[in-house]
Motif scaffolding. Structure first.
Motif, mmCIF file in Angstrom:
data_model
loop_
_atom_site.group_PDB
_atom_site.id
_atom_site.type_symbol
_atom_site.label_atom_id
_atom_site.label_comp_id
_atom_site.label_asym_id
_atom_site.label_seq_id
_atom_site.Cartn_x
_atom_site.Cartn_y
_atom_site.Cartn_z
ATOM 1 N N ALA A 9 25.636 46.717 85.361
ATOM 2 C CA ALA A 9 25.187 47.645 84.320
ATOM 3 C C ALA A 9 26.391 48.100 83.514
ATOM 4 C CB ALA A 9 24.485 48.847 84.951
ATOM 5 N N PHE A 10 26.228 48.105 82.195
ATOM 6 C CA PHE A 10 27.239 48.686 81.319
ATOM 7 C C PHE A 10 26.563 49.110 80.038
ATOM 8 C CE2 PHE A 10 27.270 44.215 80.166
ATOM 9 C CZ PHE A 10 27.505 44.184 78.808
ATOM 10 N N GLU A 11 27.204 50.080 79.377
ATOM 11 C CA GLU A 11 26.704 50.550 78.092
ATOM 12 C C GLU A 11 27.460 49.809 77.001
ATOM 13 O OE1 GLU A 11 27.786 54.662 78.264
ATOM 14 O OE2 GLU A 11 26.452 55.072 79.945
ATOM 15 N N GLU A 12 26.769 49.462 75.929
ATOM 16 C CA GLU A 12 27.432 48.836 74.784
ATOM 17 C C GLU A 12 27.190 49.697 73.553
ATOM 18 O OE1 GLU A 12 27.810 44.632 72.323
ATOM 19 O OE2 GLU A 12 26.339 44.794 73.928
ATOM 20 N N TYR A 13 28.285 50.041 72.885
ATOM 21 C CA TYR A 13 28.228 50.831 71.666
ATOM 22 C C TYR A 13 28.680 49.941 70.520
ATOM 23 C CZ TYR A 13 27.899 54.691 74.938
ATOM 24 O OH TYR A 13 27.497 55.532 75.949
ATOM 25 N N SER A 14 27.898 49.881 69.465
ATOM 26 C CA SER A 14 28.238 48.982 68.361
ATOM 27 C C SER A 14 29.407 49.490 67.532
ATOM 28 C CB SER A 14 27.020 48.721 67.468
ATOM 29 O OG SER A 14 26.531 49.932 66.942
ATOM 30 N N THR A 15 29.609 50.804 67.516
ATOM 31 C CA THR A 15 30.765 51.359 66.813
ATOM 32 C C THR A 15 31.419 52.435 67.673
ATOM 33 O OG1 THR A 15 29.706 53.227 65.685
ATOM 34 C CG2 THR A 15 29.557 51.077 64.596
ATOM 35 N N PHE A 16 32.683 52.621 67.443
ATOM 36 C CA PHE A 16 33.499 53.639 68.101
ATOM 37 C C PHE A 16 32.884 55.027 67.923
ATOM 38 C CE2 PHE A 16 36.918 56.692 67.023
ATOM 39 C CZ PHE A 16 37.580 56.767 68.243
ATOM 40 N N CYS A 136 37.079 47.826 71.614
ATOM 41 C CA CYS A 136 37.452 46.809 70.633
ATOM 42 C C CYS A 136 37.537 47.496 69.278
ATOM 43 C CB CYS A 136 36.431 45.682 70.606
ATOM 44 S SG CYS A 136 36.816 44.412 69.392
ATOM 45 N N GLN A 137 38.715 47.516 68.705
ATOM 46 C CA GLN A 137 38.916 48.242 67.453
ATOM 47 C C GLN A 137 38.127 47.657 66.289
ATOM 48 O OE1 GLN A 137 43.168 49.495 66.916
ATOM 49 N NE2 GLN A 137 43.403 48.308 68.811
ATOM 50 N N ASP A 138 37.812 46.367 66.353
ATOM 51 C CA ASP A 138 37.044 45.719 65.283
ATOM 52 C C ASP A 138 35.678 45.234 65.759
ATOM 53 O OD1 ASP A 138 38.978 45.963 63.191
ATOM 54 O OD2 ASP A 138 40.148 44.391 64.182
ATOM 55 N N GLY A 139 35.153 45.859 66.799
ATOM 56 C CA GLY A 139 33.870 45.409 67.330
ATOM 57 C C GLY A 139 33.248 46.472 68.212
ATOM 58 N N SER A 140 32.486 46.012 69.183
ATOM 59 C CA SER A 140 31.761 46.933 70.060
ATOM 60 C C SER A 140 32.669 47.481 71.159
ATOM 61 C CB SER A 140 30.552 46.213 70.670
ATOM 62 O OG SER A 140 30.980 45.125 71.469
ATOM 63 N N THR A 141 32.143 48.449 71.875
ATOM 64 C CA THR A 141 32.835 49.059 73.007
ATOM 65 C C THR A 141 31.904 49.006 74.202
ATOM 66 O OG1 THR A 141 34.115 50.515 71.564
ATOM 67 C CG2 THR A 141 33.876 51.204 73.858
ATOM 68 N N TRP A 142 32.457 48.631 75.355
ATOM 69 C CA TRP A 142 31.685 48.571 76.592
ATOM 70 C C TRP A 142 32.166 49.661 77.532
ATOM 71 C CZ3 TRP A 142 32.595 42.655 77.629
ATOM 72 C CH2 TRP A 142 31.942 41.901 76.646
ATOM 73 N N VAL A 143 31.214 50.303 78.226
ATOM 74 C CA VAL A 143 31.544 51.378 79.150
ATOM 75 C C VAL A 143 30.835 51.132 80.472
ATOM 76 C CG1 VAL A 143 31.432 53.874 79.557
ATOM 77 C CG2 VAL A 143 31.761 53.012 77.223
#
Length: 165
Positions: A9-16, A136-143
């Motif tokens: 399980a992880f969260e994905e955020y499309s922007t910072f 990822c500064q130019d993409g999504s972020t995973w948590v």
């Protein structure tokens, strides 16, 4: 035969900007950590920032060496700094980011197996998971909340613990 299935399980955020303010701040600290990278061979800079329970921030950056296996990843630099200096102040979260002038990084980078094993060891030592933010500064972020989503088969051998004399 028994068939097993492992789910992560992880969260994905499309922007910072979708992250909460505390996580955004830690991501900015990971970007700051990039400045300490010594990566003359790969030109691939990695920065890590740990936020401790006290609010203290610890930085790590990748350190390359001409004797190639002698280098160290940003995550382990930060984690070993914590272990050597602040082990009584639990790690709440860690943010990791990367930069290179050679190409655009468009998805989060993930820690290597050695870094994951160290992360697992320190989670066990502090008896609580470490929230991990792959920014990822130019993409999504995973948590993720803890190591289990990265490394479901951890190497732990309780019999390796030193027996008191």
């Amino acid at each position: 035969m028994i068939n097993h299935e492992i789910k992560i399980a992880f969260e994905e955020y499309s922007t910072f900007h979708e992250l909460n303010d505390i996580d955004q701040a830690l991501c900015r600290e990971a970007v700051k950590a990039l400045s300490g990278s010594h990566s003359p061979y790969s030109n691939f800079c990695v920065g890590a920032a740990l936020r401790l329970q006290s609010g203290r921030i610890i930085y790590g950056s990748n350190q390359e060496n001409a004797a190639y296996p002698s280098g160290l990843c940003a995550e382990r630099v930060a984690l070993f700094t914590w272990g050597a200096n602040y082990a009584d102040d639990p790690i709440e979260s860690m943010a990791v980011t990367a930069y290179t002038a050679k190409f655009v990084i468009n998805k989060p980078i993930t820690p290597c197996g050695s870094c994951l094993q160290v992360l697992a060891e320190y989670e066990k030592k502090q008896k609580q998971p470490i929230r991990t933010i792959l920014y990822c500064q130019d993409g999504s972020t995973w948590v993720t909340n803890g190591i289990d989503s990265f490394l479901p088969f951890l190497f732990f051998e309780d019999r390796l613990v030193a027996v008191p004399a």
